[in-house]
Design a protein around this motif. Sequence first.
Motif, PDB file in Angstrom:
ATOM      1  N   ARG A 412       0.815  -1.209   0.000  1.00 44.75           N
ATOM      2  CA  ARG A 412       0.000   0.000   0.000  1.00 44.75           C
ATOM      3  C   ARG A 412       0.854   1.266   0.000  1.00 44.75           C
ATOM      4  O   ARG A 412       1.788   1.403   0.791  1.00 44.75           O
ATOM      5  N   GLN A 413       0.454   2.204  -0.837  1.00 50.38           N
ATOM      6  CA  GLN A 413       1.128   3.499  -0.864  1.00 50.38           C
ATOM      7  C   GLN A 413       1.003   4.202   0.476  1.00 50.38           C
ATOM      8  O   GLN A 413       1.922   4.915   0.910  1.00 50.38           O
ATOM      9  N   SER A 414      -0.097   4.011   1.169  1.00 47.73           N
ATOM     10  CA  SER A 414      -0.307   4.701   2.444  1.00 47.73           C
ATOM     11  C   SER A 414       0.738   4.309   3.471  1.00 47.73           C
ATOM     12  O   SER A 414       1.152   5.134   4.293  1.00 47.73           O
ATOM     13  N   SER A 415       1.209   3.064   3.435  1.00 47.34           N
ATOM     14  CA  SER A 415       2.246   2.647   4.378  1.00 47.34           C
ATOM     15  C   SER A 415       3.578   3.310   4.054  1.00 47.34           C
ATOM     16  O   SER A 415       4.313   3.729   4.953  1.00 47.34           O
ATOM     17  N   VAL A 438      -5.735   3.143  -4.955  1.00 47.82           N
ATOM     18  CA  VAL A 438      -6.735   3.791  -4.109  1.00 47.82           C
ATOM     19  C   VAL A 438      -7.552   2.728  -3.369  1.00 47.82           C
ATOM     20  O   VAL A 438      -7.821   2.842  -2.162  1.00 47.82           O
ATOM     21  N   TYR A 439      -7.912   1.689  -4.086  1.00 54.15           N
ATOM     22  CA  TYR A 439      -8.702   0.613  -3.486  1.00 54.15           C
ATOM     23  C   TYR A 439      -7.915  -0.095  -2.391  1.00 54.15           C
ATOM     24  O   TYR A 439      -8.434  -0.374  -1.300  1.00 54.15           O
ATOM     25  N   LEU A 440      -6.647  -0.387  -2.651  1.00 54.73           N
ATOM     26  CA  LEU A 440      -5.828  -1.055  -1.645  1.00 54.73           C
ATOM     27  C   LEU A 440      -5.678  -0.202  -0.395  1.00 54.73           C
ATOM     28  O   LEU A 440      -5.721  -0.719   0.732  1.00 54.73           O
ATOM     29  N   ARG A 454       1.222  -2.440  10.794  1.00 56.11           N
ATOM     30  CA  ARG A 454      -0.100  -2.716  11.335  1.00 56.11           C
ATOM     31  C   ARG A 454      -0.690  -1.449  11.957  1.00 56.11           C
ATOM     32  O   ARG A 454       0.035  -0.598  12.439  1.00 56.11           O
ATOM     33  N   ARG A 455      -1.993  -1.379  11.969  1.00 58.08           N
ATOM     34  CA  ARG A 455      -2.634  -0.212  12.573  1.00 58.08           C
ATOM     35  C   ARG A 455      -2.295  -0.096  14.052  1.00 58.08           C
ATOM     36  O   ARG A 455      -2.186   1.004  14.595  1.00 58.08           O
TER      37      ARG A 455
END
Length: 761
Positions: A412-415, A438-440, A454-455
């Motif tokens: 994921r790009q967010s990570s 975006v979906y991932l 991990r969150r």
Amino acid sequence: MATEQEPRLMAYADSWSVPPGRQVSVYASGAPGTVAVDLVDLVDLVDEAVLTPATRVAVEPRRIRTGSHLEATSVPVPADGGLALWVRPHRLGPRQVVADLSAGDWRLLLVLDEEGRPEVSAGTPSGRVRARLPGPVRRGSWSLLVAAWETTPSGTVVHLTVGDDPARDGSTRDEPARDGSTRGGLARDGSAHDGPTRDGSVKDGPVEDGGVTGVGARGAAPPPPPSPATAGVLRIGAGQDGDDPYLGRVALPLLTRGPLTGAGCVPLLGLTTASGLIEHTGADLVALWDVSADPGAPLVPDLSGNGRHARAVNRPLMGLVGPGAGAGETAARTAVQFSPEDLDDAGWPETCTVTVPADTASTVLGIRLRGPGRSFVVPLIVRPAETPRETADRPIAVVLPTFTYLAYANHRQSSEAEYFGDYSRVTARPITLSPTDVYLNAHRELGLSLYDSRREGGAVHHSSRLRPVLNHTADYRWWMTGAPRHFSADILLLRWLRSEGFAFDVLADEDVHAGGAALLAGYRVVLTGSHPEYVSAPERDAVSAYVSGGGRLMYLGGNGFYWATGVDPRHPHAIEVRRRGSGDWWDNEPGEDVLTSTGQPGGLWRHLGLPPQGLLGVGFAAQGWGPAPGYTRLPDSRLDEAAWVFAGVETDTVGRYGLALGGAAGDEIDRAAPELGTPPGTLVLATSAGGHSHHYLAASEDSSPGQETVRADMTLRRLDGGGAVFSVGSVNWIASLACRDGDIRRITRNVLSRFLLPDPL
């Protein structure tokens, strides 16, 4: 940015590599309706060649249940009993179910409430009794929790006892408790918890006795059903249906006949091994689960001798240090770690099966699903037919780095944004997300990659192929470069080989892991993909034996043979990685770097005495995603024994173009390093030294003062017996190979053609 419509069509198969004639199960999810399913050849240059007629199958939305826990069924629930276990929470809040024991309508819950305070409740929907301790357990420290229940003529009595690990050494991983206390364990002020409660039960105030603190409650709640007439289910780490999952570690859960209360719990504080607990509880022991007895097993052994083994759902992390170690000591690896984001198997029902035609030559197929306005393709490697042979039908094997594909599965790009911030350190490109990215970012339930945090905090150590992997497609473009990477880059290598008329077989990492050197021995030349970063010990041994035995290897990537990777035969669909020695956020805690898959240490192959330079001639030097340069030829390239590599190449600089970052020497790059194991006599043919911007960062473990370490080196190594290794040291090489007919294609063609000849180099 456009986003994917919900529910998205997606699928996975039960295998990533099969021989011709094999039937493959397909698992799909999507909007209700039907889709057409067929097999196509992804290496076909003009249009995906259809191998099988399309069949229509029904699909519907499927849920993925993430989260790990232990689950034991057919567990007797006595009228009077006790449940004890050690806990080390990773986070306090929200409410977390540590244990859930149920039999019929009766249910006992051991939880940490929203503030991290232990609470036990028991009863049925018609009436429950509960007790709660006044202060929270301490995050990052081991505490013993003991829940007990008794049946009396007037109703049910529950007890809850807690004690700290006496060997706790004040690790810096601990943080102050939320009540402001600075010592481990519980706040001791329980006055506010005396007297009747809203559920009608009556609580007794906390009592300290011999290092433990206990609280009890009594009420009219019904007792559990008579035992053993009704068998119960015990879940450790989550409630029914995965509700309110626990975030942290548990060690040595046990169930007894007869309650464990008050002073009777004191001896348990000093018993942090299964043998000690078995001796102490004697005939009252119903079950005791110890993950150290068979680390990584799908079933956690019950060491009581009663055979009530617990299923490890979604493969929680094992091989972790449990309670009982003082400063400088190492305790047994009795701990298991649960996360609500663990995923080992999506568990969807089978949608259909497809069969690879028996006459299919080795290639990469796609299991294609198509419906109105939607499609999804699952790649499927077709390896050669499984028949005994000394010489392969085709002289070339391409080993696709499927372990690396798994490591980056659903990356994921967010990570990466959490790690790199605004990316200005590593690239000047604007970051553009595709609908898939975006979906991932929005759907973490598809399972994490080994690069996602991990969150609740912490790294990921397992990655499974039994789930949809949305970035494992031929048309995927990576958000960092806007270009093919991993599988979508490596498929370009296969298409180029076919266009050039080279006959080749395709293998997966898992095939070489299982088949060893014997699988490779029949090939004249073996090619890697663009990023074979994750390699198991059997695979590394196989490649090394192949080269030493006269085989010729073309390493066409970067950052290869870097992380030691485990594959557990009990979990053949997944990889395991433990990090150490990198100095980065994902390193395991001390003593926890051993792979449960193999029993061997994890980490960098370099730190295990097998640096990639020793096999490949080059090893990881830097990473970055600024403009990628080409290579400049060095004097070794003009020696008689190497000049043939550059036949037809008229310039001193090569590879100044490419689909990724505009050049062949970019992304993750490798250098020759005699001090790190590059063998004597290795020829350094070309280098990108001096061509990289500040966006390329030297490997954290490879800082050599006074040297230009940020570079990609092209090398040639010749071995006695006719073996040879040609290395390019760059992830981007294949993206440049696919770009156009130029010097990168000429060099690759020259080397492959020469390596195919039986003549000495």
